[in-house]
Design an enzyme around this catalytic site. Structure first.
Site, PDB file in Angstrom:
ATOM      1  N   GLU A 329       8.681   1.789   1.751  1.00 47.57           N
ATOM      2  CA  GLU A 329       7.821   0.904   0.979  1.00 47.57           C
ATOM      3  C   GLU A 329       6.588   0.552   1.798  1.00 47.57           C
ATOM      4  O   GLU A 329       6.700   0.146   2.957  1.00 47.57           O
ATOM      5  CB  GLU A 329       8.546  -0.395   0.622  1.00 47.57           C
ATOM      6  CG  GLU A 329       9.583  -0.277  -0.462  1.00 47.57           C
ATOM      7  CD  GLU A 329      10.080  -1.626  -0.945  1.00 47.57           C
ATOM      8  OE1 GLU A 329      10.547  -1.695  -2.081  1.00 47.57           O
ATOM      9  OE2 GLU A 329       9.990  -2.618  -0.192  1.00 47.57           O
ATOM     10  N   CYS A 330       5.417   0.708   1.214  1.00 46.35           N
ATOM     11  CA  CYS A 330       4.156   0.284   1.824  1.00 46.35           C
ATOM     12  C   CYS A 330       3.993   0.886   3.225  1.00 46.35           C
ATOM     13  O   CYS A 330       3.735   2.079   3.346  1.00 46.35           O
ATOM     14  CB  CYS A 330       4.051  -1.234   1.829  1.00 46.35           C
ATOM     15  SG  CYS A 330       2.345  -1.829   1.984  1.00 46.35           S
ATOM     16  N   GLY A 331       4.196   0.109   4.299  1.00 44.65           N
ATOM     17  CA  GLY A 331       4.085   0.665   5.639  1.00 44.65           C
ATOM     18  C   GLY A 331       5.057   1.799   5.876  1.00 44.65           C
ATOM     19  O   GLY A 331       4.741   2.792   6.542  1.00 44.65           O
ATOM     20  N   TYR A 333       6.107   3.851   3.610  1.00 45.10           N
ATOM     21  CA  TYR A 333       5.522   4.988   2.895  1.00 45.10           C
ATOM     22  C   TYR A 333       4.438   5.658   3.731  1.00 45.10           C
ATOM     23  O   TYR A 333       4.346   6.892   3.782  1.00 45.10           O
ATOM     24  CB  TYR A 333       4.954   4.486   1.566  1.00 45.10           C
ATOM     25  CG  TYR A 333       4.124   5.465   0.785  1.00 45.10           C
ATOM     26  CD1 TYR A 333       4.650   6.669   0.336  1.00 45.10           C
ATOM     27  CD2 TYR A 333       2.802   5.163   0.458  1.00 45.10           C
ATOM     28  CE1 TYR A 333       3.885   7.556  -0.408  1.00 45.10           C
ATOM     29  CE2 TYR A 333       2.026   6.028  -0.291  1.00 45.10           C
ATOM     30  CZ  TYR A 333       2.567   7.222  -0.730  1.00 45.10           C
ATOM     31  OH  TYR A 333       1.804   8.100  -1.468  1.00 45.10           O
ATOM     32  N   THR A 430       6.474   4.718  -1.702  1.00 42.63           N
ATOM     33  CA  THR A 430       5.371   4.180  -2.506  1.00 42.63           C
ATOM     34  C   THR A 430       4.804   2.952  -1.796  1.00 42.63           C
ATOM     35  O   THR A 430       5.477   2.300  -1.007  1.00 42.63           O
ATOM     36  CB  THR A 430       5.873   3.787  -3.897  1.00 42.63           C
ATOM     37  OG1 THR A 430       4.832   3.102  -4.606  1.00 42.63           O
ATOM     38  CG2 THR A 430       7.082   2.881  -3.826  1.00 42.63           C
TER      39      THR A 430
END
Length: 438
Positions: A329-331, A333, A430
């Protein structure tokens, strides 16, 4: 349920409500009360400070991302084992999105749904009698939200306090304290908000200083007496929670990977899963006896060179991904991609389990609620499910690669944004942070 609660609100971000909340939590704990903090909206960082101040885990209570039944269940959990619950509003007390009554994400939704009084923190720097006009607006804006009292913040002098207090009390609202201007109360910040509690070098001393200020500036007994028992519409249920992605979950956890919603991790444990932390920055990989791996958000852009040099981490997670799911997730990803460009423009190779490249040098802020319709099975849900969550990042994709998208996303009002993230084999990721099933 015997616990009582109240909402800490303000007209805007930057009014000082986080400092007041943290100091108030610790000050009430010093009085021997079992006190717990909560945060409205999608904020990872403040619940960590709440936990540091109270010794009890914090929680996010998000009226947009969580179904009413899930919100009711989490409120009931939050009030168990505590005597007083202080819920800090995100942004301004009434700030949310246009998504239907009670589903805006604003702290005022919690106050209205559960009958919790609000304590209004007003930054009165640069004003006096005008503070009463602001307070009156808050008191009359929504009849379902009761403003129980006012805290004056950043007061300049005794005369300043008197002028503000007299004007506010003349409209029928009690002033329960005044916090003087004090630059030492400022919490350290960086590009995604406050520096996390776990990274604050002298967190205990800092929280104790805040508590000292609140003890001298606020009428703690009066504030505690304002708190009310929540009026729960029903028992609620946890059906909309994100299920654990495995029985033993390898969770990256260090200064580069730290953004995990407390309610998500708690649910995984209560569902019988075991969370097994590892540190990529210490060149550790997921344990071999785990059956899934989760790379949460955080600040990999600040540690890109170390992550690129972490050969054991890279080798072990690549091997892990051949037979078991890996989600970022985020970082997380960003690290799953082929490369990450840091703030100085240096390009660092990442895991290469997905094909995209991200950049922190070419920044673009992305902020807001997200509805994600999953295009394939992954650790946050099944294909076709809608997951509600949030994005907040400055990094951007500069090369999308050729992987299939993980989801079609829309904003909080349903306006389409387009495809998001990537999936390849058992690897998915993502920029979107999952909060709950929609």
């Amino acid at each position: 349920m015997t616990a009582r609660g109240l909402i800490i609100g303000a007209p805007r971000s930057g009014s000082g409500k986080t400092s007041v909340t943290i100091g108030l939590l610790r000050a009430l704990r010093r009085q021997g009360l079992a006190v717990r903090g909560a945060k409205s909206g999608p904020d990872y960082i403040d619940p960590g400070f709440h936990e540091a101040a109270t010794g009890l885990p914090g929680v996010n209570l998000d009226s947009w991302a969580m179904t009413p039944a899930l919100l009711d269940a989490l409120v009931a959990q939050t009030f168990e084992g505590a005597e007083v619950v202080i819920a800090e509003s995100a942004m301004g007390l009434f700030d949310g999105i246009q998504a239907g009554q009670g589903r805006t994400g604003a702290g005022s939704d919690l106050a209205a749904r559960y009958g919790l009084p609000a304590l209004l923190v007003l930054d009165v720097s640069g004003q006096s009698t005008t503070a009463a006009a602001v307070a009156k607006g808050f008191a009359t804006y929504n009849p379902d939200v009761r403003i129980a009292g006012v805290v004056l913040n950043r007061a300049g002098s005794d005369r300043h306090i008197r002028l503000c207090s007299e004007a506010i009390e003349a409209i029928g609202l009690p002033v329960v304290g005044a916090v003087p201007r004090n630059p030492d109360m400022a919490l350290p910040e960086r590009h995604l908000g406050l520096v996390q509690a776990s990274e604050h070098g002298a967190i205990e001393a800092f929280i104790d200083r805040l508590a000292d200020v609140m003890e001298s500036a606020l009428d703690l007994e009066r504030i505690a007496a304002m708190a009310q028992r929540p009026q729960l519409p029903g028992p609620g249920d946890l059906a909309a929670m994100i299920p654990p992605p495995g029985q033993r979950i390898a969770l990256a956890q260090d200064a580069a990977f730290s953004f995990v919603y407390p309610h998500v991790a708690r649910h995984w444990r209560e569902a019988g899963a075991e969370i097994v932390p590892f540190s990529p920055l210490a060149d550790e990989g997921p344990a071999e006896d785990c059956d899934s791996c989760w790379l949460p958000g955080g600040y990999p852009e600040l540690h890109a060179a170390r992550l690129a040099a972490a050969e054991t981490f890279q080798a072990r997670i690549v091997a892990f991904s051949h037979t078991r799911p890996v989600h970022g997730e985020c970082g997380g990803y960003m690290v799953l991609g082929g490369a990450l460009e840091d703030a100085d423009g240096a390009l660092h190779p990442m895991l290469g389990l997905l094909g995209h490249t991200t950049s922190f040098a070419r920044r673009k802020m992305n902020l807001g609620y997200r509805q994600a319709r999953l295009l394939g099975d992954c650790p946050i849900g099944r294909a076709g499910e809608t997951i509600r969550g949030h994005e907040f990042h400055y990094a951007r994709v500069i090369d999308p690669g050729t992987d299939d998208a993980l989801a079609e996303i829309a904003d909080g009002t349903g306006t389409s944004i387009g495809p998001s993230g990537g999936r390849r084999g058992l690897v998915t990721g993502t920029f979107f942070h999952a909060i709950a099933r929609g």
